[in-house]
Design a protein around this motif. Sequence first.
Motif, short mmCIF file in Angstrom:
data_model
loop_
_atom_site.label_atom_id
_atom_site.label_comp_id
_atom_site.label_asym_id
_atom_site.label_seq_id
_atom_site.Cartn_x
_atom_site.Cartn_y
_atom_site.Cartn_z
N PHE A 119 0.86 -1.19 0.00
CA PHE A 119 0.00 0.00 0.00
C PHE A 119 0.89 1.25 0.00
O PHE A 119 0.91 2.01 0.97
CB PHE A 119 -0.95 -0.03 1.20
N PRO A 120 1.63 1.46 -1.11
CA PRO A 120 2.60 2.55 -1.15
C PRO A 120 1.97 3.95 -1.05
O PRO A 120 2.65 4.90 -0.70
CB PRO A 120 3.30 2.37 -2.51
N GLN A 121 0.68 4.05 -1.32
CA GLN A 121 0.01 5.35 -1.22
C GLN A 121 -0.59 5.57 0.16
O GLN A 121 -1.33 6.53 0.39
CB GLN A 121 -1.05 5.47 -2.31
N GLY A 122 -0.28 4.69 1.10
CA GLY A 122 -0.62 4.90 2.49
C GLY A 122 -2.02 4.50 2.90
O GLY A 122 -2.67 3.65 2.28
N LYS A 123 -2.48 5.15 3.94
CA LYS A 123 -3.72 4.77 4.60
C LYS A 123 -4.94 4.94 3.68
O LYS A 123 -5.87 4.14 3.73
CB LYS A 123 -3.90 5.59 5.88
N GLU A 124 -4.94 5.98 2.85
CA GLU A 124 -6.08 6.17 1.97
C GLU A 124 -6.21 5.01 0.99
O GLU A 124 -7.32 4.52 0.74
CB GLU A 124 -5.98 7.49 1.21
N GLN A 125 -5.10 4.55 0.44
CA GLN A 125 -5.15 3.39 -0.47
C GLN A 125 -5.64 2.16 0.28
O GLN A 125 -6.47 1.40 -0.23
CB GLN A 125 -3.77 3.12 -1.07
N LEU A 126 -5.13 1.97 1.49
CA LEU A 126 -5.57 0.83 2.30
C LEU A 126 -7.06 0.93 2.61
O LEU A 126 -7.80 -0.05 2.51
CB LEU A 126 -4.75 0.77 3.59
N GLY A 127 -7.53 2.13 2.94
CA GLY A 127 -8.95 2.33 3.20
C GLY A 127 -9.81 2.05 1.99
O GLY A 127 -10.86 1.40 2.08
N GLU A 128 -9.35 2.50 0.83
CA GLU A 128 -10.08 2.26 -0.41
C GLU A 128 -10.18 0.76 -0.69
O GLU A 128 -11.27 0.24 -0.99
CB GLU A 128 -9.36 2.95 -1.56
N GLU A 129 -9.06 0.07 -0.60
CA GLU A 129 -9.07 -1.37 -0.88
C GLU A 129 -9.85 -2.15 0.16
O GLU A 129 -10.51 -3.15 -0.15
CB GLU A 129 -7.64 -1.89 -1.03
N ALA A 130 -9.80 -1.70 1.41
CA ALA A 130 -10.59 -2.36 2.46
C ALA A 130 -12.09 -2.18 2.19
O ALA A 130 -12.87 -3.11 2.38
CB ALA A 130 -10.22 -1.79 3.84
N ALA A 131 -12.48 -1.00 1.74
CA ALA A 131 -13.89 -0.75 1.41
C ALA A 131 -14.33 -1.64 0.25
O ALA A 131 -15.43 -2.21 0.27
CB ALA A 131 -14.10 0.72 1.07
N LEU A 132 -13.48 -1.77 -0.76
CA LEU A 132 -13.82 -2.62 -1.91
C LEU A 132 -13.92 -4.09 -1.49
O LEU A 132 -14.83 -4.80 -1.93
CB LEU A 132 -12.78 -2.45 -3.02
N LEU A 133 -13.02 -4.53 -0.62
CA LEU A 133 -13.07 -5.91 -0.14
C LEU A 133 -14.33 -6.15 0.68
O LEU A 133 -15.05 -7.14 0.46
CB LEU A 133 -11.83 -6.22 0.71
N ALA A 134 -14.61 -5.26 1.60
CA ALA A 134 -15.82 -5.41 2.42
C ALA A 134 -17.07 -5.41 1.56
O ALA A 134 -17.99 -6.20 1.77
CB ALA A 134 -15.88 -4.29 3.46
#
Length: 195
Positions: A47-62
Amino acid sequence: MGAPSRHRSNILNAAVTLFRRRGYAATGLADILQLSGAPKGSLYHYFPQGKEQLGEEAALLAGAVVSQTLRKLGEEHSSGADVMRAYGKLLAGWLEASAFEDGCPLATTLLETTPQSTRMAAAGQQAFDQWTAEIRHLLEHQGADAETARRLAQLAIATIEGALIQARVESSARPVLESTEEIAFLMEARLARVG
């Protein structure tokens, strides 16, 4: 599954869990790493773009997990109303098992991040669209016209989201069970007019 992909998956799953329990702002990257068991370098590698990228991918996964659940329930039940009742019972059990610590995997995060984060807003919109499409498809298969199916599906999602918040506040599954039952009744009444 190899260690690298396992670390990525563990980080995402930890983020989903913590975001739905604590929210986005209250969850630090160190918390996510601790729960995931992944080394610190993995977070920045995947997640090289940090927390926002992680949040985005977590939302898509959920969002994808909820879509899969709705699709599976649609395969097991003959009507949209029966799916709503079954989904309500599933959510009630899940809430009770978490002692009402868990909430919607999207709502807590999206309320904190949108509209400021267009990435998070887009991920949330995609998830809500997927959920709506699953319910809409069930209703259209039962004979509802496209617009009626879309409106009922949208109402179902909005009602469930609100009921999940009420359930956490009250520490009771009652709002979820009653809301999904009412949506089921409404679906049956609207579809009875079609038949």
